[in-house]
Design an enzyme around this catalytic site. Sequence first.
Site, short mmCIF file in Angstrom:
data_model
loop_
_atom_site.label_atom_id
_atom_site.label_comp_id
_atom_site.label_asym_id
_atom_site.label_seq_id
_atom_site.Cartn_x
_atom_site.Cartn_y
_atom_site.Cartn_z
N ILE A 185 5.36 2.81 -4.60
CA ILE A 185 4.49 3.48 -5.56
C ILE A 185 3.67 2.46 -6.37
O ILE A 185 4.22 1.68 -7.15
CB ILE A 185 5.30 4.40 -6.50
CG1 ILE A 185 6.20 5.33 -5.66
CG2 ILE A 185 4.35 5.22 -7.39
CD1 ILE A 185 5.49 6.14 -4.58
N GLU A 232 -3.00 4.84 2.76
CA GLU A 232 -3.98 5.93 2.63
C GLU A 232 -4.27 6.57 3.99
O GLU A 232 -5.39 6.92 4.32
CB GLU A 232 -5.28 5.38 2.00
CG GLU A 232 -6.10 6.40 1.22
CD GLU A 232 -5.60 6.58 -0.22
OE1 GLU A 232 -4.81 5.75 -0.70
OE2 GLU A 232 -5.99 7.59 -0.84
N GLY A 249 -9.71 -22.80 10.64
CA GLY A 249 -8.66 -23.64 11.21
C GLY A 249 -7.49 -23.73 10.25
O GLY A 249 -7.19 -22.76 9.53
#
Lengths: 401, 265
Positions: free
Chosen positions: A168, A381, A357
């Site tokens: 949450i 979501e 790199g």
Amino acid sequence: MTQTLARTRQDDGFDLTEDERDLSAMVREFAEEVVAPRSYEADREHELPLDVVAQMGELGLFGLPFPEEVGGQGGDYMAFCLAVEGLARVDQSIAITLEAAVGLGAMPVFRHGTEQQKQELLPALLAGKALAGFGLTETGAGSDAGATRTTAVLDGDEWVVTGSKQFITNSGTPITSHVAVTAVTGRTTDASGRERREISTIIVPTGTPGFTVEPAYDKVGWRASDTHPLTLDGVRVPASNLLGERGRGYANFLSALDEGRIAVAALATGAAQGCLEEAVRYANERVVFDVPIAQHQHIAFTIARMRSRVHTARLSWHDAARRRDAGASFKEQAAIAKLVASDAAMLNARDATQVFGGYGFMNESLVGRHYRDSKILEIGEGTSEVQLMLIARSLGLGVQA
Amino acid sequence: MKIVVLIKQVPDTYGERKLTSEGLVDRDASDAIIDEISERALEVALQRKDSDKATEVVVLSMGPAEAKDALRKALSMGADAAFHVLDDALVASDIGWTATTLAAAIRHIGDVDLVIAGDATTDGRGGVVPAMIAEHLGLSHLAAVDGLEIGAAVSGSQATESGSRTVHAPLPAIVSITESADEARFPNFKGIMTAKRKPLTVVSLADLGVDPSFPELARSVIVSTAERPPREGGRKVVDEGNAAAELVEFLASQRLISAGSAKGV
């Protein structure tokens, strides 16, 4: 060098109004001058920088998509998403803090709250002086949110809430005012005689006895964003803490999820853009075999692909946001934007890290952080699989979840 | 109280800054931004407005058509009104023309108690425009203060060779502030939205009653321009026991420290 950066700023904003351009410019400047210098440390320490949040509040970012009557800024969802994109370019944790504060914290109260709930909660939330969470996800209830096990029983004029929640956002910051949790408040029988769980949303203020915010997760990315498991053990809150209609908790949440996808798509676009700008800058600076690596065709083409992904992702969320603000349907467009933009972020983070790199593998580097941060964009979501399911269904293909 | 803040749009400090063959700023070479020192000057005025709502802050700029963007940003940060002096005759203005024009514009705005400017713009770096305006308008003048107290008079701290001193002046005055003044605020969303509704007045030299040939003024003429020479490699001091002495000698030779202070090492 800024010249190069100016060129990578690319004008995808052909549809933007002057106000929207000014807003984007303001957020970009704020992101660079205030947010970015703090990002590495915030990520390393897993700590949300509250002073940065406070400054975002002063800029009006938390009130963007709300009318002035309730303490908002009188902007629309497009404006809000532009702000999310601009922040995500340099710091996804800060961007998701804003996205969740608005989409999951304030928006449900604004949409479904009673006058009293709005007057009590919105002013602080829209000013960024308080944050709120939305507790939906449980161990067995993620994409299948209907499987909620947390219960709320009416005892006299109080709800007694028992259960637990997972992942949450904004639930445990020092300024979190409440978490709205979904809970089973009864069982009903539908027309075909099947028993269904009645899910409602209940506002649980921080500090209510029995409501425990468990220690924060040790996440791979979004590490400065505040995320906790929650335990609710016989938590008693007034009956008036019901948020929205009884039994409409899940339906109300689903409607919020659609528009939240647009904001997360904007966030992902910002991440993809941040990777692109860093890759262009570094490819021009880094000399290998006597020439800047930008002159190696493989690097140049890699970056050209990155740019194309940003462009596609941006147009995609702009379209979904415009449809939403115009009152048109946007469910499918939001799913496409979320799918395309989260892919763009993940692929650009991977490519940018490759361009850098070894330096890209350091946590100090922005691209390295985007590499860790972007994975969740394909999960939160609504996973990419959920987006594909929604798009397929919009084509009339009868796929099972 | 009415405060005028002088705003200048300049090439991005971090961008490529070039001159055209005529010696003008090449405006295509980089993004044009509001000069950071102008923003700080505006912040000084806006802080006064925060504590005294009756304060009116007017921003003033002289520049090409694009300079309106700098003024609009100033309005979105909180200024009340803007004046833009726009005139083809002002292309290639030197410091004398600039000061004469701005002084005329301040007179045109009228009833000004205080003018605030940066101590030097990042492109021109002349640093004398405020003093010249003071002369034109008979204003008292504080130069290069690190911050400003505004009351019935103005006062501020000024750096000196050996420390600092506090200087003050009666109003009406013109003050230039340094980069030590507070950093400017960001415009907020409401500021951006309301900036459109604030007055932005465009005036020409004719409106100001200024003869575009500036007959009274000598002017500087650009004879030639040259690119800045490329940076040369620095000198490396390897410590073989005498690095400190070598370092001091180097700094003294570059006049970065005085020979007197070098002796103390």
